[in-house]
Design a protein around this motif. Structure first.
Motif, PDB file in Angstrom:
ATOM      1  N   ALA A  56       0.951  -1.206  -0.060  1.00 31.43           N
ATOM      2  CA  ALA A  56       0.213   0.049  -0.019  1.00 31.43           C
ATOM      3  C   ALA A  56       0.796   1.207  -0.008  1.00 31.43           C
ATOM      4  CB  ALA A  56      -0.913   0.108   1.249  1.00 31.43           C
ATOM      5  N   ALA A  57       2.053   1.213   0.871  1.00 28.98           N
ATOM      6  CA  ALA A  57       2.742   2.518   0.906  1.00 28.98           C
ATOM      7  C   ALA A  57       3.303   2.871  -0.384  1.00 28.98           C
ATOM      8  CB  ALA A  57       3.788   2.419   1.921  1.00 28.98           C
ATOM      9  N   ALA A  58       4.112   1.544  -0.927  1.00 29.45           N
ATOM     10  CA  ALA A  58       4.837   1.773  -2.191  1.00 29.45           C
ATOM     11  C   ALA A  58       3.835   2.009  -3.541  1.00 29.45           C
ATOM     12  CB  ALA A  58       5.785   0.535  -2.749  1.00 29.45           C
ATOM     13  N   SER A  59       2.838   1.604  -3.422  1.00 29.14           N
ATOM     14  CA  SER A  59       1.869   1.876  -4.438  1.00 29.14           C
ATOM     15  C   SER A  59       1.322   3.115  -4.442  1.00 29.14           C
ATOM     16  CB  SER A  59       0.629   0.644  -4.308  1.00 29.14           C
ATOM     17  OG  SER A  59       0.981  -0.597  -4.793  1.00 29.14           O
ATOM     18  N   THR A  60       1.093   3.505  -3.362  1.00 26.25           N
ATOM     19  CA  THR A  60       0.397   4.986  -2.979  1.00 26.25           C
ATOM     20  C   THR A  60       1.451   5.836  -3.768  1.00 26.25           C
ATOM     21  OG1 THR A  60      -0.848   4.298  -0.888  1.00 26.25           O
ATOM     22  CG2 THR A  60      -0.226   6.866  -1.519  1.00 26.25           C
ATOM     23  N   LEU A  61       2.611   5.600  -3.341  1.00 23.20           N
ATOM     24  CA  LEU A  61       3.687   6.701  -3.968  1.00 23.20           C
ATOM     25  C   LEU A  61       3.874   6.598  -5.567  1.00 23.20           C
ATOM     26  CD1 LEU A  61       6.775   6.377  -1.117  1.00 23.20           C
ATOM     27  CD2 LEU A  61       5.163   8.618  -2.016  1.00 23.20           C
ATOM     28  N   GLY A  62       4.134   5.064  -5.618  1.00 23.97           N
ATOM     29  CA  GLY A  62       4.070   4.749  -7.263  1.00 23.97           C
ATOM     30  C   GLY A  62       3.084   5.307  -8.045  1.00 23.97           C
ATOM     31  N   TYR A  63       1.740   4.918  -7.789  1.00 19.84           N
ATOM     32  CA  TYR A  63       0.231   5.169  -8.568  1.00 19.84           C
ATOM     33  C   TYR A  63       0.284   6.860  -8.207  1.00 19.84           C
ATOM     34  CZ  TYR A  63      -0.424   0.750  -9.978  1.00 19.84           C
ATOM     35  OH  TYR A  63      -0.251  -0.732 -10.421  1.00 19.84           O
ATOM     36  N   GLY A  64       0.708   7.379  -7.111  1.00 22.07           N
ATOM     37  CA  GLY A  64       0.699   8.759  -7.075  1.00 22.07           C
ATOM     38  C   GLY A  64       1.482   9.456  -8.085  1.00 22.07           C
ATOM     39  N   GLY A  65       2.712   8.769  -8.524  1.00 17.32           N
ATOM     40  CA  GLY A  65       3.469   9.271  -9.692  1.00 17.32           C
ATOM     41  C   GLY A  65       2.412   9.178 -10.953  1.00 17.32           C
ATOM     42  N   MET A  66       2.043   7.938 -11.103  1.00 24.77           N
ATOM     43  CA  MET A  66       1.169   7.654 -12.248  1.00 24.77           C
ATOM     44  C   MET A  66       0.231   8.813 -12.605  1.00 24.77           C
ATOM     45  SD  MET A  66      -0.591   4.505 -13.685  1.00 24.77           S
ATOM     46  CE  MET A  66       0.795   3.368 -14.125  1.00 24.77           C
ATOM     47  N   LEU A  67      -0.532   9.131 -11.364  1.00 26.08           N
ATOM     48  CA  LEU A  67      -1.763   9.920 -11.505  1.00 26.08           C
ATOM     49  C   LEU A  67      -1.564  11.556 -11.216  1.00 26.08           C
ATOM     50  CD1 LEU A  67      -3.758   7.443  -9.298  1.00 26.08           C
ATOM     51  CD2 LEU A  67      -3.791   7.645 -11.906  1.00 26.08           C
ATOM     52  N   LEU A  68      -0.550  11.850 -10.499  1.00 28.59           N
ATOM     53  CA  LEU A  68      -0.229  13.294 -10.215  1.00 28.59           C
ATOM     54  C   LEU A  68       0.525  13.665 -11.547  1.00 28.59           C
ATOM     55  CD1 LEU A  68       0.603  13.269  -6.428  1.00 28.59           C
ATOM     56  CD2 LEU A  68      -1.359  14.333  -7.499  1.00 28.59           C
ATOM     57  N   GLY A  69       1.372  12.899 -12.182  1.00 34.56           N
ATOM     58  CA  GLY A  69       2.226  13.250 -13.235  1.00 34.56           C
ATOM     59  C   GLY A  69       1.335  14.017 -14.275  1.00 34.56           C
TER      60      GLY A  69
END
Length: 378
Positions: A325-338
């Motif tokens: 959850a922690a890594a995915s939140t950061l990772g998909y945060g990059g996918m979605l905030l980018g």
């Protein structure tokens, strides 16, 4: 099946973004703000999904999100303003974020049982689904409205969940057989894994690596077709094929990911992948012709292919669903905030210049991957 479904639905949405942009009358920056709704919905639910997985099991949560995600994908095509688009994308983002944490948690458990680094194979299914979804979108872009297309995707998604969900719900983790005549121990609740500060920092590091590379996936998904169509005068079908090509090479890279990890190890896989993606995206964003840009997209897909699954899988090994959850939140945060960031940069400079930030962050992932060499199985 659920990894493939996730990629299929996400790609089906992103190839219709140019049509929905025109439908809502949004500028690049207001479209970027509307796309922030996906980010907000996903980030809000990702950490909650980790707790739900510990309580109800990752398989049950995956199936529940497999119902919510297809239902939510039909909503964006019913909007006629950037504000209403942003609001419905909150719902879509919540379902998308929950699905990704739940299915990655289930995959981490299975990788542990198999005792082989097969995490890239699951993400290959996501990329294959994305390739099929983008290819279908390219075929129907000229003759089917965005509303009809997304309703069709919703029906396909619900059908896949109805077929695959029962099998996933029946599966239980393997347990050792009890000895004959041995007393049966009473089941105890599994305690949440506690991490020391160093382990937390390592999970955070892998989350940032995932963010740097997922930023590129999100940028190509949401802006790749628009770049080809707007800046290079590509036909809408060719523009949609850009993401399909990216997804194809990413699928090929992930299908060979287990072999690469076994031969090169995690560190060299991360470093090499980031360097290749940076070079590919410089070509894809600055090339003067459509075909050179498509070649750059293809190289970028190969480079990014295995970085995200390695990072999320390593975090899951360290901290279970909470690590995922922690890594995915950061990772998909990059996918979605980018994508919103790309939108603002495109208004301030130009879309090709904005897309060069993908190369910059891919190079950053390469550097961080080398810095994480002592935390990985070299």
């Amino acid at each position: 099946m659920f990894f493939a479904l996730d990629g299929f639905l996400f790609a089906g949405w992103v190839v219709r973004i140019p049509a929905i942009k025109q439908q809502t009358g949004a500028s690049a920056s207001t479209l970027g703000l509307a796309l922030l709704g996906v980010s907000a919905g996903a980030v809000i639910t990702m950490m909650l999904t980790g707790r739900l997985c510990r309580r109800y099991g990752s398989h049950a949560v995956t199936v529940a999100c497999g119902v919510l995600l297809p239902l939510s994908i039909a909503l964006p095509a019913q909007t006629h303003s950037a504000l209403s688009l942003g609001l419905v994308l909150l719902v879509f983002g919540a379902a998308y974020g929950g699905m990704n944490v739940a299915m990655n948690s289930a995959a981490v458990d299975l990788v542990a049982q198999l005792r082989r680094p097969v995490m890239p194979s699951f993400h290959a299914a996501f990329s294959l689904g994305g390739m099929v979804g983008a290819g279908l979108g390219g075929l129907v872009a000229g003759g089917l409205s965005a509303s009809a297309h997304l309703f069709l995707l919703a029906g396909i998604g619900l059908l896949v969940t109805a077929l695959a969900g029962p099998a996933l719900l029946r599966h239980r983790p393997a347990r050792p057989a009890p000895e004959p005549h041995a007393p049966q121990p009473r089941p105890q609740p599994q305690p949440q894994r506690k991490l020391d500060p160093r382990a937390r920092r390592i999970v955070l590091l892998f989350g940032v690596i995932a963010l740097c590379t997922a930023y590129g996936e999100g940028a190509l998904a949401d802006w790749g077709a628009l770049h080809l169509e707007q800046d290079l005068d590509a036909h809408p079908g060719i523009a949609a094929a850009g993401y399909a090509l990216f997804a194809l090479t990413m699928t090929i890279g992930r299908l060979t990911g287990t072999m690469l990890l076994e031969r090169l190890g995690q560190t060299r896989t991360l470093v090499l992948g980031g360097a290749v993606a940076a070079a590919g995206m410089l070509l894809g964003s600055l090339a003067p012709t459509v075909w050179l840009a498509l070649a750059g997209f293809a190289v970028t897909g190969l480079g990014l292919a295995n970085i995200f699954p390695v990072a999320v899988g390593r975090a899951g090994e360290l901290a279970g669903p909470s690590g995922v959850a922690a890594a995915s939140t950061l990772g998909y945060g990059g996918m979605l905030l980018g994508p919103p960031a790309i939108g603002f940069l495109a208004d301030w400079f130009s879309l090709p210049v904005a897309l060069t930030t993908v190369a910059l962050l891919a190079a950053g992932a390469s550097v961080l991957g080398y810095g994480a060499r002592n935390a990985t199985h070299a």
